[in-house]
Write a protein that holds these residues in place. Structure first.
Motif, PDB file in Angstrom:
ATOM      1  N   UNK A  60       0.831  -1.211   0.000  1.00  0.00           N
ATOM      2  CA  UNK A  60       0.000   0.000   0.000  1.00  0.00           C
ATOM      3  C   UNK A  60       0.864   1.258   0.000  1.00  0.00           C
ATOM      4  N   UNK A  61       1.866   1.243  -0.887  1.00  0.00           N
ATOM      5  CA  UNK A  61       2.782   2.374  -1.033  1.00  0.00           C
ATOM      6  C   UNK A  61       2.733   2.891  -2.465  1.00  0.00           C
ATOM      7  N   UNK A  62       2.949   4.191  -2.663  1.00  0.00           N
ATOM      8  CA  UNK A  62       3.051   4.710  -4.030  1.00  0.00           C
ATOM      9  C   UNK A  62       4.334   4.205  -4.683  1.00  0.00           C
ATOM     10  N   UNK A  63       4.311   4.123  -5.996  1.00  0.00           N
ATOM     11  CA  UNK A  63       5.451   3.667  -6.777  1.00  0.00           C
ATOM     12  C   UNK A  63       6.012   4.842  -7.570  1.00  0.00           C
ATOM     13  N   UNK A  64       7.271   5.138  -7.367  1.00  0.00           N
ATOM     14  CA  UNK A  64       7.954   6.228  -8.059  1.00  0.00           C
ATOM     15  C   UNK A  64       8.768   5.633  -9.206  1.00  0.00           C
ATOM     16  N   UNK A  65       8.630   6.246 -10.395  1.00  0.00           N
ATOM     17  CA  UNK A  65       9.291   5.710 -11.578  1.00  0.00           C
ATOM     18  C   UNK A  65       9.719   6.814 -12.529  1.00  0.00           C
ATOM     19  N   UNK A  66      10.701   6.504 -13.349  1.00  0.00           N
ATOM     20  CA  UNK A  66      11.111   7.381 -14.452  1.00  0.00           C
ATOM     21  C   UNK A  66      10.430   6.928 -15.737  1.00  0.00           C
ATOM     22  N   UNK A  67       9.734   5.791 -15.691  1.00  0.00           N
ATOM     23  CA  UNK A  67       9.111   5.190 -16.876  1.00  0.00           C
ATOM     24  C   UNK A  67       7.617   4.961 -16.638  1.00  0.00           C
ATOM     25  N   UNK A  68       6.872   6.035 -16.444  1.00  0.00           N
ATOM     26  CA  UNK A  68       5.444   5.921 -16.115  1.00  0.00           C
ATOM     27  C   UNK A  68       4.662   5.172 -17.184  1.00  0.00           C
ATOM     28  N   UNK A  69       5.092   5.246 -18.434  1.00  0.00           N
ATOM     29  CA  UNK A  69       4.362   4.566 -19.509  1.00  0.00           C
ATOM     30  C   UNK A  69       4.331   3.048 -19.300  1.00  0.00           C
ATOM     31  N   UNK A  70       5.288   2.509 -18.543  1.00  0.00           N
ATOM     32  CA  UNK A  70       5.291   1.070 -18.260  1.00  0.00           C
ATOM     33  C   UNK A  70       4.167   0.665 -17.310  1.00  0.00           C
ATOM     34  N   UNK A  71       3.552   1.647 -16.654  1.00  0.00           N
ATOM     35  CA  UNK A  71       2.551   1.360 -15.630  1.00  0.00           C
ATOM     36  C   UNK A  71       1.163   1.911 -15.980  1.00  0.00           C
ATOM     37  N   UNK A  72       0.962   2.276 -17.243  1.00  0.00           N
ATOM     38  CA  UNK A  72      -0.345   2.778 -17.683  1.00  0.00           C
ATOM     39  C   UNK A  72      -1.391   1.696 -17.462  1.00  0.00           C
ATOM     40  N   UNK A  73      -2.514   2.109 -16.892  1.00  0.00           N
ATOM     41  CA  UNK A  73      -3.616   1.193 -16.671  1.00  0.00           C
ATOM     42  C   UNK A  73      -3.730   0.717 -15.227  1.00  0.00           C
ATOM     43  N   UNK A  74      -2.834   1.183 -14.361  1.00  0.00           N
ATOM     44  CA  UNK A  74      -2.861   0.723 -12.974  1.00  0.00           C
ATOM     45  C   UNK A  74      -3.606   1.670 -12.031  1.00  0.00           C
TER      46      UNK A  74
END
Length: 137
Positions: free
Chosen positions: A114-128
């Motif tokens: 239940x933690x936020x996910x920080x990324x440099x590649x947000x497009x890899x996580x589209x749809x979540x």
């Protein structure tokens, strides 16, 4: 300048670990966590290049990360969360995870914790949306 909201804790994915020294800490959570899946990616990194200098950089990054972080495990809760992550990705019409499967395992770890996910590649996580909070930096 307006104060940025910083989450008290969040998971940083491999892309953030790689660029960590170049990222303004104000864009990150107060307490950083990583998934054991990130450690797996970092452990594979030195073996994924034939360039001796790059291999040494990657090995150094792995060792520094091992010294600083106690990774969150990919446990039973994360395995259950992966089902939700997988379903959310497939519902967008994207193909079932292949090359980016580790990214989704990291997302499942964040979901389970239940933690936020920080990324440099947000497009890899589209749809979540609604499954895990993804924060692009």
């Amino acid at each position: 300048m307006a104060e940025r909201h910083r989450h008290p804790r969040g998971i940083i994915d491999t892309s953030v670990v790689i660029d960590l020294e170049m990222i303004d800490p104000g864009y990150l959570p107060v307490e950083l966590a990583i998934s054991s899946m990130t450690m797996a990616e970092l452990a594979a990194g030195p073996h994924a290049t034939d360039d001796v200098s790059e291999r040494a950089r990657r090995q150094d990054r792995l060792q520094r990360t091992e010294a600083v972080f106690d990774p969150l495990p990919f446990d039973v809760e994360a395995a259950r969360a992966y089902g939700r992550v997988f379903a959310a990705i497939v519902a967008t019409g994207r193909k079932a995870p292949g090359a980016r499967a580790i990214d989704l395992l990291i997302a499942a770890t964040a979901c389970a914790a239940q933690l936020p996910l920080y990324t440099r590649n947000a497009e890899d996580f589209i749809g979540l949306d609604g499954v895990v909070e993804v924060i692009a930096i």
